[in-house]
Every structure is written in C-alpha cells, then in structure tokens.
Motif scaffolding. Sequence first.
Motif, short mmCIF file in Angstrom:
data_model
loop_
_atom_site.label_atom_id
_atom_site.label_comp_id
_atom_site.label_asym_id
_atom_site.label_seq_id
_atom_site.Cartn_x
_atom_site.Cartn_y
_atom_site.Cartn_z
N VAL A 114 0.34 -1.15 0.04
CA VAL A 114 0.01 -0.34 -0.10
C VAL A 114 0.66 1.10 -0.07
O VAL A 114 2.16 1.15 0.22
CB VAL A 114 -0.79 0.23 1.62
CG1 VAL A 114 -1.91 -1.37 0.94
CG2 VAL A 114 -0.21 0.02 2.51
N ASP A 115 0.23 2.64 -0.68
CA ASP A 115 1.12 3.37 0.03
C ASP A 115 1.07 3.84 1.05
O ASP A 115 1.97 4.50 1.88
CB ASP A 115 0.29 4.47 -1.59
CG ASP A 115 -0.21 4.13 -3.22
OD1 ASP A 115 1.11 3.61 -3.33
OD2 ASP A 115 -0.88 4.05 -2.79
N ARG B 79 -3.32 4.03 -2.32
CA ARG B 79 -3.56 3.42 -1.57
C ARG B 79 -3.30 2.98 -0.33
O ARG B 79 -2.41 3.30 0.13
CB ARG B 79 -2.63 1.31 -2.33
CG ARG B 79 -2.91 1.34 -3.76
CD ARG B 79 -2.12 0.38 -4.60
NE ARG B 79 -1.08 1.18 -4.04
CZ ARG B 79 0.11 0.52 -4.63
NH1 ARG B 79 0.30 -1.08 -5.58
NH2 ARG B 79 2.05 1.14 -4.10
N ILE B 80 -4.46 2.68 0.76
CA ILE B 80 -4.70 3.23 2.10
C ILE B 80 -4.84 1.48 2.61
O ILE B 80 -5.75 0.68 2.31
CB ILE B 80 -5.67 4.09 2.17
CG1 ILE B 80 -5.12 5.02 1.33
CG2 ILE B 80 -5.61 4.52 3.46
CD1 ILE B 80 -4.10 5.79 1.37
N GLY C 274 10.78 5.72 6.35
CA GLY C 274 9.30 6.15 6.46
C GLY C 274 8.34 5.32 6.35
O GLY C 274 7.42 5.66 6.55
N GLY C 275 8.71 3.92 6.00
CA GLY C 275 7.60 2.90 5.31
C GLY C 275 7.00 2.15 6.67
O GLY C 275 8.34 2.11 7.48
N ALA C 276 6.87 0.94 6.91
CA ALA C 276 6.40 -0.17 7.70
C ALA C 276 6.18 -1.62 6.87
O ALA C 276 5.29 -1.31 6.03
CB ALA C 276 5.25 0.12 8.82
N GLU C 277 6.33 -2.44 7.72
CA GLU C 277 5.73 -4.13 7.58
C GLU C 277 4.65 -4.02 8.58
O GLU C 277 5.22 -3.87 9.93
CB GLU C 277 6.79 -4.70 7.57
CG GLU C 277 7.81 -4.86 6.62
CD GLU C 277 8.61 -6.17 6.23
OE1 GLU C 277 7.89 -6.73 6.78
OE2 GLU C 277 9.27 -6.35 5.08
N ILE C 278 3.17 -4.27 8.58
CA ILE C 278 2.68 -4.75 8.69
C ILE C 278 2.32 -6.36 9.17
O ILE C 278 1.41 -6.79 8.01
CB ILE C 278 1.35 -3.90 8.64
CG1 ILE C 278 2.10 -2.80 8.73
CG2 ILE C 278 0.17 -4.07 10.26
CD1 ILE C 278 1.11 -1.39 8.00
N ALA C 279 2.36 -6.97 10.60
CA ALA C 279 2.12 -8.54 10.55
C ALA C 279 0.85 -8.99 10.88
O ALA C 279 0.72 -8.11 12.03
CB ALA C 279 3.42 -9.25 11.19
N ARG D 179 3.11 -4.34 3.67
CA ARG D 179 4.10 -3.45 3.49
C ARG D 179 3.04 -2.41 2.93
O ARG D 179 2.79 -1.99 1.43
CB ARG D 179 5.44 -3.94 2.68
CG ARG D 179 6.49 -2.90 2.15
CD ARG D 179 7.12 -3.24 1.74
NE ARG D 179 7.32 -3.93 0.34
CZ ARG D 179 7.11 -3.18 -0.94
NH1 ARG D 179 7.79 -1.66 -1.73
NH2 ARG D 179 6.65 -3.38 -2.22
N ALA D 180 3.80 -0.68 3.51
CA ALA D 180 3.58 -0.16 3.38
C ALA D 180 4.24 1.30 3.24
O ALA D 180 5.57 1.24 3.60
CB ALA D 180 2.39 0.61 5.07
#
Length: 356
Positions: free
Chosen positions: A6-7, A31-32, A173-178, A185-186
Amino acid sequence: MSDGPVDFAIFGSDPLAQLLAGLLASQHRQRIVLISADRSVFGLNSAMDLSIGAFTRPETWALLRQAVSETTKLLVRIGAKAGIERIDPVLFAETAEGKQALAYIRHVAHGFGQHVERLATGAMGMDRDGILFRDAIWLDRARTQPMLSTWLQRNGVKRLAASKVQVTFNSSGGAEIATEGNTLRAERAVLADDNSIITMVAKTLFGQQLRQYASTVLLTEPAGPLLAPVMMQIDRALTLSQGPTRAVAALVAAGADDALAQAGGLLANHAHLRLAGLGKFQHLRTGDGAQFIGRLQFGGPEIIAGMGPTGAFMAPALARWLAGSASAEESGYFGHRDVRDNAGSLVADYAPGLAP
C-alpha cells in the motif's frame, strides 16, 4: 504470506486519521490501510473536533478559513450532515498571560473573517475575560462515525485493529504490518493521533519536540445550561461541553484529582451536580505550542501532533501535503512545522496551562 503493498499506512482512530485515509484514497488515488484502536472509555471521547482554537498565529487562521469550508462540504457529501453542529463557543482566561493571549486571538481571528465578540465584564465570573465565536462548527463523533466508516469502505480503505497487528517501521518512513499470518508493506507510515504516537514511539525519542501529559475526561449527569455549548479555558487547557442530553463533559489536562477540582470550580453554580463517568488518557503537546508535522530526528514514520481541536478540519490540506499536491500556502505552513529548535521557534504558539 505477503499482501500487495500500500502507499500509506495511517495509524489513528480520531476523525483526522479517518479523513486522511479516505481523502488519500478517494481524491489522491492512493492505496491505504488504516490501523485504529478503540479510544473511547465507556463512551467518553478524549478530544473534540471544533473549527476554532486558541491560536495566535495568523497563518493558522488563514489556512482554517478555507479548510473548515472544504471539510464541512466533504462531510455533507458523504452523508454526515447530522454530525455537524453550528454553535457559538466561548474561550476564556483568568491569568494575566491568558488574558493577553485571549485579546490577541480575538484580534487575529477577526482579521481572518471570524465573527468574534468580547463578553461583557463579569459574564465569566470574577477576574475572567472571555470571547465568543459566532457560528463555529462542532463535530458530533457519534453521529459522524457511521458515515465515515461507510465512506472508507466505499473507497477501498483496508481497516485493521491496532491490537491485532505487529508493526515494524523502517528508516525510510515505511512499515511492515504483520497480522494473522500475512505481512503488508506500506511505503509510508503516518501516525495521526496521540495514542498511536505514544504507543509506537519510545518516549526517549520525543526530544524537545513532543511532551506527554495525563488528561482526564469527566462526564456529569444532565445539568442546567452552560453559558455556551463549548467553553475553553485556554490558560488551564480545560474544556467544558454540553450536548443535547444536557450532560456536561469536561476535558482537563490534569490527573483525576486535579481535574475534579478544576472542573468543580467552574461548575460550582450547578448545585448537586453528580459525576456519571470518568476516563483517564495520555496526550501530547509540542514543546513550542505549534503543530508538529514530520519525522522525529530518528527518522521512521511521519507524525502529526499538536493539532488542537481543529485537526479534523485540516485533513484535506494535510492529505494534499502528504500526496505531494499541496498549494504554496499549505506547503509553507506544514513545511515549517517539522523538527525545530523550540528556543528559536518561528512558529511558536500559545501553549495553554501545561508545565514544561
């Protein structure tokens, strides 16, 4: 298993976070994913959404002049008109510094089209000055929330519960969300309310930019009418509000004992008033009283803090800023509210009633 990227990952439960997510998806084709926690305690809200605040900076009032109209039209368009209340709120102060700030707020706000009146001497009681804003907008979160949820779903915003995910931020500045065996991945992560920042950023990294404090929300049983539906004591960071049920909600930047004493002093004329609910929260303020939009010095996620009661109304401008399509005025405003030296801050604003 990995879901498609996602963005933006927007973290937050308040209307600001939800509006940002929906605007980035609907108007900017991003994409959110929205990661939210339940911030109510027995139905008590830890903050309010009002179209005015205790701002002394002319550029804030200039930005609000367009932002409030734009946000109101958006809320009507998505079916949330029932959650929009037009009221005449009061700001007041009792200290010399607070009275001076109040006079300046009245002068600056009037210069940017706000209808502001000075209250008659004694209207707020002995040794207090007050001003009244005409035709401000107060959002009823309970009535607005269902329409926001429908709008987010319609625009393809993926929603996750904060309690069900594990998040790893990266220095870009991004993130991985499990979550539930999946990893999302954002490209960019935005922490858009105090709870998300406090939960996900170590306090030692706040530096001089952010300061954490305890706040208390008190709810009374139905009472006689207040002087105004919303009353903000700017030199104590205390807000009283009264909706259709006639119950009074007090938002106080203090622990429970001090909050009871402060709110009780203002409500002393309401005899036999009984407490119906109490909630304890943690909030953030900035070191210089101004908004913070950017990354802390360690990098990582983008942070939005110190917006005051007007945060939701700034959402369209903030969404443009995040999407890279802000106007020159918006870019100048948000661009100057990144990491800064509080001692020489060029955007410092009145910081009400909180010790350093």
